[in-house]
Design an enzyme around this catalytic site. Structure first.
Site, short mmCIF file in Angstrom:
data_model
loop_
_atom_site.label_atom_id
_atom_site.label_comp_id
_atom_site.label_asym_id
_atom_site.label_seq_id
_atom_site.Cartn_x
_atom_site.Cartn_y
_atom_site.Cartn_z
N ASP A 68 -33.87 4.21 19.70
CA ASP A 68 -33.49 2.81 19.85
C ASP A 68 -32.06 2.76 20.40
O ASP A 68 -31.25 3.65 20.14
CB ASP A 68 -33.56 2.12 18.50
CG ASP A 68 -33.33 0.62 18.56
OD1 ASP A 68 -34.32 -0.13 18.49
OD2 ASP A 68 -32.15 0.20 18.65
N ASP A 106 -35.43 -1.01 23.72
CA ASP A 106 -34.19 -1.69 24.13
C ASP A 106 -33.20 -0.73 24.80
O ASP A 106 -32.12 -1.14 25.20
CB ASP A 106 -33.53 -2.39 22.94
CG ASP A 106 -33.46 -1.55 21.68
OD1 ASP A 106 -33.84 -0.37 21.72
OD2 ASP A 106 -33.02 -2.08 20.64
N HIS A 132 -31.98 -0.45 10.72
CA HIS A 132 -30.63 -0.85 10.32
C HIS A 132 -30.54 -1.19 8.83
O HIS A 132 -29.43 -1.28 8.28
CB HIS A 132 -30.15 -2.07 11.13
CG HIS A 132 -30.02 -1.81 12.59
ND1 HIS A 132 -29.32 -0.74 13.09
CD2 HIS A 132 -30.50 -2.49 13.68
CE1 HIS A 132 -29.37 -0.76 14.43
NE2 HIS A 132 -30.09 -1.80 14.79
N HIS A 163 -29.59 1.08 19.61
CA HIS A 163 -28.58 0.90 18.57
C HIS A 163 -28.67 2.01 17.52
O HIS A 163 -29.76 2.53 17.26
CB HIS A 163 -28.76 -0.47 17.90
CG HIS A 163 -28.76 -1.61 18.86
ND1 HIS A 163 -29.90 -2.30 19.18
CD2 HIS A 163 -27.75 -2.16 19.59
CE1 HIS A 163 -29.61 -3.25 20.07
NE2 HIS A 163 -28.32 -3.17 20.33
#
Length: 384
Positions: free
Chosen positions: A189, A281, A153, A191
């Site tokens: 991931d 995740d 990120h 996200h």
């Protein structure tokens, strides 16, 4: 449905794992989930989800689990500040150094740079760079950077989502600077890998592919939506492929997305290096995601990526650790994914959850619509 070729079973080469204990010194605190807030009416505050325990279990399952004979261990080293400037701006790095010098602070929601965090971040970046250099120097084919804090990120100019330095982005740039012509990033991931995408948004040398839940923007630190129409700009137009999957997508849905979207794109792009950005995740039991992968899904994704590496990059594959917040199941899913990367004929560890019901019909419908949009819109995919 597209079919990916099954890799021929061979004696698996070892996975070179890069790690340094100093990354455990990043203390993210406790509170209500990732807020760091004590409301005053709870007897038990939970640890921040990105805490050292998650990596301790990943570390131990690789050291003592059935996969351990296939693992070769290497010590990571901290990155030097000049190395960080291949991806991040000097102003941003100066800001992080100043925050560390002043004792730390919350940089954005859930993202705490505390005493010890900056040194851990430098170790995460340097360890990932060491893993990539190991491959580039022909010392090994498959390397795994077991690192925290995570990085995907982190954008060139700001922190976001528990991330300070973009570990994978730095490694991609090292590969380009070392002579690689085309690099593909596959981010699974849960996200959106917005930081990595932002770093190469105007490049046609890096194909960034992100499979994530459809979460959209979450504020000023994460302005990107992760939607299908965020395609890149200038020379990079068409080289950012977002695959926002509906909540609840499980093993069958992810494998369908890999075979129908990821595989054809990589066949067209023709990379000479693959970077797999992995977060556990996306599992069915993670507190920070809403997807439903199980160990078998991770294992199958590992097999597909192994096949892609063998087909396009001479087997060269860098794996970079990102999220994964269920302290137990994340370690199991990591083990399963690496089994797949090694193309082992049988699972070495049984799934402690064993079964999770999946109806992939809606996910398949969404993936088919994304496929049509990308084939109609992405120049390099037309005719695929």
């Amino acid at each position: 449905m597209a079919v990916y070729p099954t890799p021929t079973p061979t004696d698996p080469i070892p996975i070179d794992v890069f790690w340094h204990e100093g990354m455990l010194n990043h203390d993210t605190g406790s509170g209500v989930f990732d807020s760091g807030v004590d409301p005053g009416f709870l007897d038990v505050l939970e640890k921040h989800p990105e805490n050292p325990d998650r990596l301790k279990n990943m570390l131990s399952i690789l050291r003592r689990g059935p996969i351990s004979p296939h693992i070769s261990w290497h010590a990571g080293t901290p990155a030097l500040v000049p190395q960080l400037l291949s991806f991040h701006t000097q102003e941003y790095i100066n800001e992080l150094i100043e925050v560390d010098r002043n004792g730390g602070k919350m940089l954005c929601a859930g993202t705490f740079l505390n005493p010890g965090s900056w040194d851990a971040a430098l170790l995460a970046a340097g360890t990932t760079l060491s893993a990539m250099k190991h491959i580039l120097d022909a010392c090994g084919k498959i390397a795994y950077a077991l690192v925290r804090p995570p990085g995907h990120h982190a954008q060139p100019t700001q922190a976001d989502g528990y991330c300070f330095l973009n570990n994978a982005g730095l490694a991609v740039q090292l590969a380009l600077d070392s002579g690689c012509q085309k690099v593909v990033v596959i981010d699974i991931d849960v996200h959106y890998g917005n930081g990595t995408a932002e770093g190469f948004y105007r490049s046609n040398k890096v194909l960034t592919i992100s499979l994530h839940m459809n979460h959209g923007s979450w504020g000023p630190s994460h302005p990107q939506n992760g939607s299908v129409d965020e395609l890149g700009e200038g020379e990079g137009f068409g080289y950012n492929m977002n695959i926002p999957l509906p909540n609840g997508t499980g093993d069958k849905g992810y494998v369908y997305a890999m075979t129908e979207l990821v595989l054809p794109a990589i066949e067209k792009f023709g990379p000479d290096m693959i970077v797999l950005v992995v977060g556990q995740d996306s599992s069915a039991f993670d507190p920070n995601g809403r997807q439903c992968l199980t160990m078998e899904g991770y294992r199958e994704i590992g097999r597909i990526v192994c096949c892609l590496a063998n087909r396009h990059t001479g087997g060269r594959l860098l794996i970079v650790q990102e999220g994964g917040y269920h302290v137990t199941y994340s370690a199991y899913c990591l083990h399963a994914m690496l089994e797949g990367v090694l193309n082992l004929p049988l699972p070495l560890v049984s799934d402690p959850i064993a079964y999770y019901p999946e109806d992939e019909a809606f996910a398949v419908k969404v993936i088919d619509s994304i496929k049509k949009y990308q084939q109609d819109t992405l120049p390099f995919l037309k005719g695929a």
